[in-house]
Every structure is written in C-alpha cells, then in structure tokens.
Design a protein around this motif. Sequence first.
Motif, PDB file in Angstrom:
ATOM      1  N   ARG A  14      23.152   0.991 -16.270  1.00 12.26           N
ATOM      2  CA  ARG A  14      23.332  -0.507 -16.152  1.00 12.26           C
ATOM      3  C   ARG A  14      23.526  -0.867 -15.244  1.00 12.26           C
ATOM      4  O   ARG A  14      24.802  -0.671 -14.826  1.00 12.26           O
ATOM      5  CB  ARG A  14      24.264  -0.612 -17.366  1.00 12.26           C
ATOM      6  CG  ARG A  14      24.706  -2.569 -17.354  1.00 12.26           C
ATOM      7  CD  ARG A  14      23.098  -3.137 -17.741  1.00 12.26           C
ATOM      8  NE  ARG A  14      23.285  -4.766 -17.407  1.00 12.26           N
ATOM      9  CZ  ARG A  14      22.637  -5.957 -17.442  1.00 12.26           C
ATOM     10  NH1 ARG A  14      21.569  -5.505 -18.441  1.00 12.26           N
ATOM     11  NH2 ARG A  14      23.054  -6.580 -17.442  1.00 12.26           N
ATOM     12  N   ARG A  15      23.725  -1.952 -14.227  1.00 15.95           N
ATOM     13  CA  ARG A  15      24.020  -2.245 -13.107  1.00 15.95           C
ATOM     14  C   ARG A  15      24.599  -3.689 -13.452  1.00 15.95           C
ATOM     15  O   ARG A  15      23.796  -4.490 -13.989  1.00 15.95           O
ATOM     16  CB  ARG A  15      23.024  -1.427 -12.006  1.00 15.95           C
ATOM     17  CG  ARG A  15      23.778  -2.722 -10.194  1.00 15.95           C
ATOM     18  CD  ARG A  15      23.034  -2.150  -8.938  1.00 15.95           C
ATOM     19  NE  ARG A  15      23.127  -0.839  -8.917  1.00 15.95           N
ATOM     20  CZ  ARG A  15      23.953  -0.055  -7.891  1.00 15.95           C
ATOM     21  NH1 ARG A  15      24.767  -0.901  -7.405  1.00 15.95           N
ATOM     22  NH2 ARG A  15      23.095   0.800  -8.444  1.00 15.95           N
ATOM     23  N   ASP A  59      19.301  -1.441 -17.982  1.00 17.66           N
ATOM     24  CA  ASP A  59      18.277  -1.891 -16.228  1.00 17.66           C
ATOM     25  C   ASP A  59      17.662  -0.730 -15.931  1.00 17.66           C
ATOM     26  O   ASP A  59      16.152  -0.245 -15.424  1.00 17.66           O
ATOM     27  CB  ASP A  59      19.200  -1.613 -14.683  1.00 17.66           C
ATOM     28  CG  ASP A  59      20.538  -2.654 -15.231  1.00 17.66           C
ATOM     29  OD1 ASP A  59      20.015  -4.018 -15.867  1.00 17.66           O
ATOM     30  OD2 ASP A  59      21.560  -2.881 -14.755  1.00 17.66           O
TER      31      ASP A  59
END
Length: 271
Positions: A14-15, A59
């Motif tokens: 996850r970004r 993500d």
Amino acid sequence: MSAPFVLEAIEVGRRFGTVQALADVTLQVRPGTVHCLLGDNGAGKSTLIKILSGALAPDAGAIRVEGAERSFGSPQDALDSGIATVFQDLALVPIMPVYRNFFLGREPVRGRGPLRRFDRALAMRTTRSALADIGIDLPDVTRPLMTLSGGQRQCVAIARAVHFGAKVLILDEPTSALGVRQAEIVLRYVGEARAQGLGVILITHNVQHALPIGDLFTVLTRGQAAGPFERAQLTSEELTRLMGGGAELDRLQQDLREDLRKVADRTGGDR
C-alpha cells in the motif's frame, strides 16, 4: 497436520503518494492461534489492520479467507466474512449499559411490524451468558459501560466478537492504556478466544505483553515484515532488537558509546 489458514494477507502493498506504507507483507493466521504483530510507531501496523478489516484496499497482493480470495469494500464486508476488529477506541458507547453495547447495531427484537421492540430481557440474558462463556463474571449488565475498568471494556468487546461468530479476532493495541493487572486480564481472555478456536491477531508494541500469549510473531519495520517467528525461536531481547531495526539499533548503540568515550576523553584532558 496443521489446520489451514483462516486468514491470509499475501504480499500486500500500500502506497500513499510517494510513501510506501507496506511492501510485500505476508501475514497468515490459523484457527486456535495467536499471531502477534509488532512494530514501532510508523511501522505500518495500522495500515495493515485497516486492509484486513476492510477499511482500506491494498494496492498490491491478495487477501484470502479460508483459502478463497476476497476483496473487502467496507468493514461490514470483512465482518460478514468473519473478520472482527476491536480498535483501540472500541467503537462502543460509554454511557449506555453493557448489554446495549453488546448488541449495538445487532439489537434483538420481538413482535412484528409497528409493534416490534427491543427485546431487553433476551439481550441481558444473552450478554451475561456470552461473557460467562469466556470466563467473565459480570452479573449486572445494566451498569453503564463507563463504570467498567479499561480491561473489562476490552473483554466485553472480545466477548461480543466471539458471540457473533468471528473466525478471526483482530485486536488493535488492547493493552496499550492499561496497567499491569488489567493487561493480564485482557491477555487471559485473548487466550480464551484462542481456546474456542478463533484465530487472533494481536497488534502491540509491547514485547512483554506479546511473549506470554503469542504463538507466532511478525515484526513490521518501515512497512516491511520480518517473520513469522515461533515462540521458541525468540527471546525478549531478540524481539526488541527486531522492532528497533536490528543493524540500525546496533549502529546507534555504537555511536552512543563513541560519544561517551569522547566525553570521557575531554573530561580527563581538562584535569
């Protein structure tokens, strides 16, 4: 043969903008085990828990429940799949009685149509029974939740998740604001949930609380995971070192020793 995994996060990422909060993190939970997730502030624990509880989408990577890949669109989706999360704020109403908090959002009713009404007697009876099932003796469930200790409130939230059929119980820092005695009480009931066959993820930054109850340990550092480690593989010191970043902590200790040596040299030279 080991039981199959009830919940898996496989190479999850996850970004947030330019910040990589999680990178290829894998966490797997079996029924009847406590998997401790440790890490300092900013390590990525909250991001991972939000993903597992359906509050945030990854993500990259996959979430599996009992081997089937799932995509949670909301916390309710995760709850419907048997993933119950108890956050630090508990999501309970302090001024309401214990039994009303126990059934918050799932109120039992009797009667039909316009005559439907909250079944207070059933709610009280069920709450007392469900608490007793995990070893909590609380005869007066009509008292406001705020009159209970912090540890007792955590235990009510745990019993609620168990009663409503959770397969996995995620506990977000349940002992962080508690004293030693209250923390011991909560950890005992975590053990009761494990004994009933739930898979438990215990998030904490307290090594001394994790070691007595944990079966497996995963450490997050800057969004990356180390582990899992079995209890027999770790000492308290080793687990603390992993949380501190290992080599970085060693370098810090070396720098501090060097600073102390320089101070000692200057002090000796001034005499």
